[in-house]
Design an enzyme around this catalytic site. Structure first.
Site, PDB file in Angstrom:
ATOM      1  N   CYS A  64      -8.956   2.885   4.115  1.00 18.07           N
ATOM      2  CA  CYS A  64      -7.829   1.609   4.180  1.00 18.07           C
ATOM      3  C   CYS A  64      -7.401   1.553   5.642  1.00 18.07           C
ATOM      4  CB  CYS A  64      -7.122   1.462   3.305  1.00 18.07           C
ATOM      5  SG  CYS A  64      -7.373   1.152   1.413  1.00 18.07           S
ATOM      6  N   ASN A  71      -8.822   3.077   8.337  1.00 22.24           N
ATOM      7  CA  ASN A  71      -8.939   2.460   9.812  1.00 22.24           C
ATOM      8  C   ASN A  71      -9.440   1.016   9.083  1.00 22.24           C
ATOM      9  OD1 ASN A  71     -10.053   5.102  10.382  1.00 22.24           O
ATOM     10  ND2 ASN A  71     -11.683   5.689   8.844  1.00 22.24           N
ATOM     11  N   THR A  76       2.419   6.615   2.005  1.00 21.29           N
ATOM     12  CA  THR A  76       3.091   7.777   2.599  1.00 21.29           C
ATOM     13  C   THR A  76       4.739   8.270   1.477  1.00 21.29           C
ATOM     14  OG1 THR A  76       2.997   6.652   4.350  1.00 21.29           O
ATOM     15  CG2 THR A  76       5.080   8.338   3.902  1.00 21.29           C
ATOM     16  N   PHE A  86       0.245  -1.354   0.340  1.00 23.71           N
ATOM     17  CA  PHE A  86       0.053  -0.097   0.000  1.00 23.71           C
ATOM     18  C   PHE A  86       0.544   1.213  -0.084  1.00 23.71           C
ATOM     19  CE2 PHE A  86      -2.151   3.247   2.448  1.00 23.71           C
ATOM     20  CZ  PHE A  86      -2.759   3.317   2.122  1.00 23.71           C
ATOM     21  N   GLU A 126       0.863   4.026  10.721  1.00 21.92           N
ATOM     22  CA  GLU A 126      -0.754   3.760  10.098  1.00 21.92           C
ATOM     23  C   GLU A 126      -1.303   5.549  11.055  1.00 21.92           C
ATOM     24  OE1 GLU A 126      -3.069   2.290   9.090  1.00 21.92           O
ATOM     25  OE2 GLU A 126      -1.658   1.062   8.243  1.00 21.92           O
ATOM     26  N   ARG A 132      -5.946   0.413  10.954  1.00 23.99           N
ATOM     27  CA  ARG A 132      -5.694   1.045  12.423  1.00 23.99           C
ATOM     28  C   ARG A 132      -6.981   0.056  13.769  1.00 23.99           C
ATOM     29  NH1 ARG A 132      -6.855   7.412  10.484  1.00 23.99           N
ATOM     30  NH2 ARG A 132      -4.057   7.221   9.974  1.00 23.99           N
TER      31      ARG A 132
END
Ligand SMILES: Cc1cc2nc3c(=O)[nH]c(=O)nc-3n(C[C@H](O)[C@H](O)[C@H](O)COP(=O)(O)OP(=O)(O)OC[C@H]3O[C@@H](n4cnc5c(N)ncnc54)[C@H](O)[C@@H]3O)c2cc1C
Lengths: 261, 401
Positions: free
Chosen positions: B254, B256, B138, B135, B379, B259
């Site tokens: 995503c 959420n 960042t 993913f 995250e 996390r």
């Protein structure tokens, strides 16, 4: 082919069991499926995977809390389960347990009955054998390899002095030993599928049995007490500068102190 | 085997879970103890992830476990998914990260925002562990502020040309597919307007212009691969764009998912540390008595046990809210922040209780504490989560300063 697997619950092998009033205190202990029975379950599931048309059913003598462990067994791939739970069963002898099992297993018409070679709680090793006797069919114990044909079997049992090969006709009871297979891990799909499978519950009366034949009073044997094994004494390191000197010291101690030589 | 951490289940939390949820937890925990623990020290030291275990993880069914069966997934409850994360992070945060990324950050967006063709192409493969995903949100210059991202997708005939870089990407070098978030179109000079153009792209390994590089010498999360991703005029066909989401809410939804898993996972790391510290404190004697009998050590053990209990209750409630479909980002944020912080405190206290032995890899507690440094940062950093709750309860955003 129909396979019945006999499973029981035992205290977790990792549990530390203490004594209370001279008897094992099992309150608060976690109950698990008897490890030897896991081999029986795996053997049944593998057979069903390899022989299309095979159905499997697990049969347990337990209590009202045993459903979790039966779901565990269903999660491993067994098709359905029968739970025999009745307060009158508490404290029954292995023979009485076998009677209850026989009553539940007989109507299933199983060709193959698999059970662990013994429970790791009291290590009686009787139930499977007694079940075969009560059903009047053959029993092969400590099975480490099983081949099933049409109406026949070939089983291998490992002994200290060699291997015993038994051939015979089905139906028969096989009690499984370690080494017969490597039980699988449960997986999430199996656990989700287990939710949809049936667990049929029986009491003694629904099996046509009378409570008076079960429980402590009818057991014929009574657990009168239990004791912790003696605490292990600290070991002793044999002194000496060289290996020879150590051996000499060891022999001296064995002769003079332990007096075994 | 059923329930596991009975002795430390001080509030009988086990009763809050269904039979099935407890069995799922113990199935994963048994696997972690028997299959993963014997390998972790070697991999942690080498800085590698035990890829040899991926087929077993897939067989267990932990990838995308909450997604429907038609995509090869198990379809478990969110609470069960939480317990899976707890059991995985009992082993190592890197193990949980691997599964979180694959499940919450790759499979989830493909499921939630992808076309049916994209779902059918990727989800069964990812569930079976035959494909690995990552993913990419960042960037080197944009961490806590992903809306400022510089990666751009310029529309061209039949698709997009992707340019930019992503930083700190878990599983980056290992991946067959990267879910990459990028702004579409040229820079308008207006960051907030541009962030509305953010789209998700499925960038496949081997696409010309796509390359990766691994971060070496990490002191935390060593058994997890972290990478940079580079895109130089990478042509991404239209069919590889996630059609059903636009703007920052794509990546944020995503996060959420992930996390939520982290909040649970952290309790697993804490649980390992508490169990280990209790065992060690009972066995280790000084001044003629077990150190567990000293008040100062009991203070630490009692704090650890209390925080773990609270953390699990937060998670349990969060799971129920998630299952009811009413959970808010701020609710998830609270549990991610506090559970990770408390788990790190737990791991540090466990390390102290172990004395010198605590610095050894074989004691595992400092590995957990080191790992949790990353978990505290990724995250959404600990600080950023305070800002999320701050905004939720004051109505004032402090993000801009
Ligand atoms: C091991 C690891 C794996 C990762 N995996 C992934 C991944 O798979 N995919 C991905 O996209 N990202 C990943 N990340 C990146 C991670 O999400 C970012 O590191 C994180 O969002 C923080 O960004 P940053 O490191 O750039 O820190 P910065 O945003 O530069 O923050 C630095 C410090 O400033 C503080 N700060 C920032 N903004 C504010 C503010 N408004 N108010 C007060 N304080 C503030 C922060 O709390 C922090 O203490 C990973 C990171 C690590 C360490």
């Amino acid at each position: 082919m129909k396979i019945a697997v006999i499973v029981k619950e035992v205290p977790d092998t990792e549990a530390v069991i203490s004594l209370k009033d001279g008897k094992p205190d099992l309150s608060g202990v976690k109950w698990i499926v008897n490890p030897y029975d896991e081999y029986a379950v795996e053997e049944a599931v593998r057979t069903a995977e390899n022989k299309p048309g095979t159905s499997t059913v697990a049969v347990m003598v337990g209590n009202a809390n045993s459903r979790t462990n039966l779901i565990d067994v269903l999660a491993l791939g067994i098709d359905e389960a029968v739970l025999i739970a009745d307060p009158a069963l508490e404290g029954s002898s292995p023979l009485a347990i076998a009677k209850a099992l026989a009553a539940a297993v007989k109507p299933l018409g199983a060709d193959v009955i698999l059970a662990g070679r013994q429970g790791v709680d009291y290590d009686w090793g009787i139930t499977g054998i007694a079940l075969a006797q009560l059903l009047d069919i053959a029993h092969v114990g400590i099975v480490s390899k099983l081949e099933l044909g049409e109406g026949s079997f070939r089983a291998e049992s490992e002994g200290d002095e060699g291997k015993l090969v038994t051939e015979g006709a089905l139906p028969a009871v096989f009690t499984t030993d370690k080494g017969i297979n490597e039980p699988r891990y449960k997986n999430l799909k199996g656990i989700m599928a287990a939710k949809k499978k049936t667990i049929t519950e029986h009491s003694l009366s629904s099996l046509g049995l009378s409570a008076g034949d079960f429980g402590v009073a009818a057991a014929g044997v009574e657990l009168v007490g239990a004791a912790e094994p003696p605490k292990r004494q600290g070991g002793r390191i044999i002194e000496g500068d060289t290996a020879e000197a150590k051996v000499a010291n060891l022999v001296k101690l064995l002769r003079e102190e332990a007096k075994v030589l | 085997m059923a329930a596991s951490h009975n002795a430390l289940d001080l509030y009988k939390l086990d009763e809050l879970f269904s039979d099935e949820e407890r069995i799922i937890r113990s199935a994963v925990l048994d696997w972690v103890k028997e299959r993963f623990m014997p390998l972790i020290e070697e991999h942690y030291e080498a800085g590698t992830f035990p890829l040899e275990l991926v087929p077993e993880l897939a067989e267990l069914g932990v990838f995308g476990a909450t997604l429907p069966e038609q995509y090869g997934c198990a379809g478990v409850s969110h609470t069960a998914y939480g317990l899976i994360n707890q059991a995985l992070e009992y082993g190592d945060s890197g193990l949980r990260s691997f599964v979180s990324v694959q499940s919450g950050l790759v499979m989830y967006p493909i499921y939630a925002f992808g076309s049916e063709e994209q779902r059918m192409k990727w989800l069964p493969e990812l569930a079976a562990g035959r494909r690995i995903g990552c993913f990419g949100l960042t960037e080197p210059n944009h961490g806590s502020n992903p809306g400022g991202m510089e990666t751009r997708a310029m529309p061209v005939d039949g698709g997009y040309l992707l340019n930019g870089a992503k930083a700190w990407i878990t599983n980056g070098c290992l991946s067959d597919v990267a879910v990459v978030w990028a702004k579409v179109g040229p820079d308008s000079g207006d960051q907030s307007a541009d962030s509305k153009t953010i789209r998700g792209f499925l960038v496949e390994k081997g696409m010309p212009g796509f390359s990766t590089a691994e971060y070496k010498k990490k002191l935390s999360l060593r058994a997890s691969v972290t990478s940079e991703l580079y895109f130089k005029d990478v042509f991404v066909p239209e069919a590889n764009m996630l059609p059903n989401v636009q703007g920052l809410k794509g990546p944020l939804s995503c996060l959420n998912q992930a996390r939520y898993g982290i909040a649970w996972g952290a309790t697993g790391a804490g649980m390992y540390c508490l169990e280990a510290a209790l065992r060690y404190a009972g066995e280790r004697s000084q001044f003629g008595r077990p150190i567990a009998g000293f008040q100062l050590q009991q203070l630490k053990l009692s704090q650890m046990a209390t925080e773990l209990l609270k953390g699990q209750l937060l998670c349990w409630r969060l799971g129920k809210l998630k299952e009811a479909g009413t959970v808010t980002p701020a609710q998830i944020s609270i549990a991610k922040r506090d559970n990770v912080y408390q788990a790190r405190e737990c791991a540090r206290m466990a390390r102290e209780i172990y004395g010198a032995m605590g610095i050894m890899l074989e004691s595992h507690v400092m590995r957990h504490s080191n790992n949790l440094e990353s978990v505290l940062t990724y995250e959404g950093t600990h600080d950023v989560h305070h800002l999320i709750l701050g905004e939720a309860i004051t109505g004032l955003s402090a993000f801009g300063g």
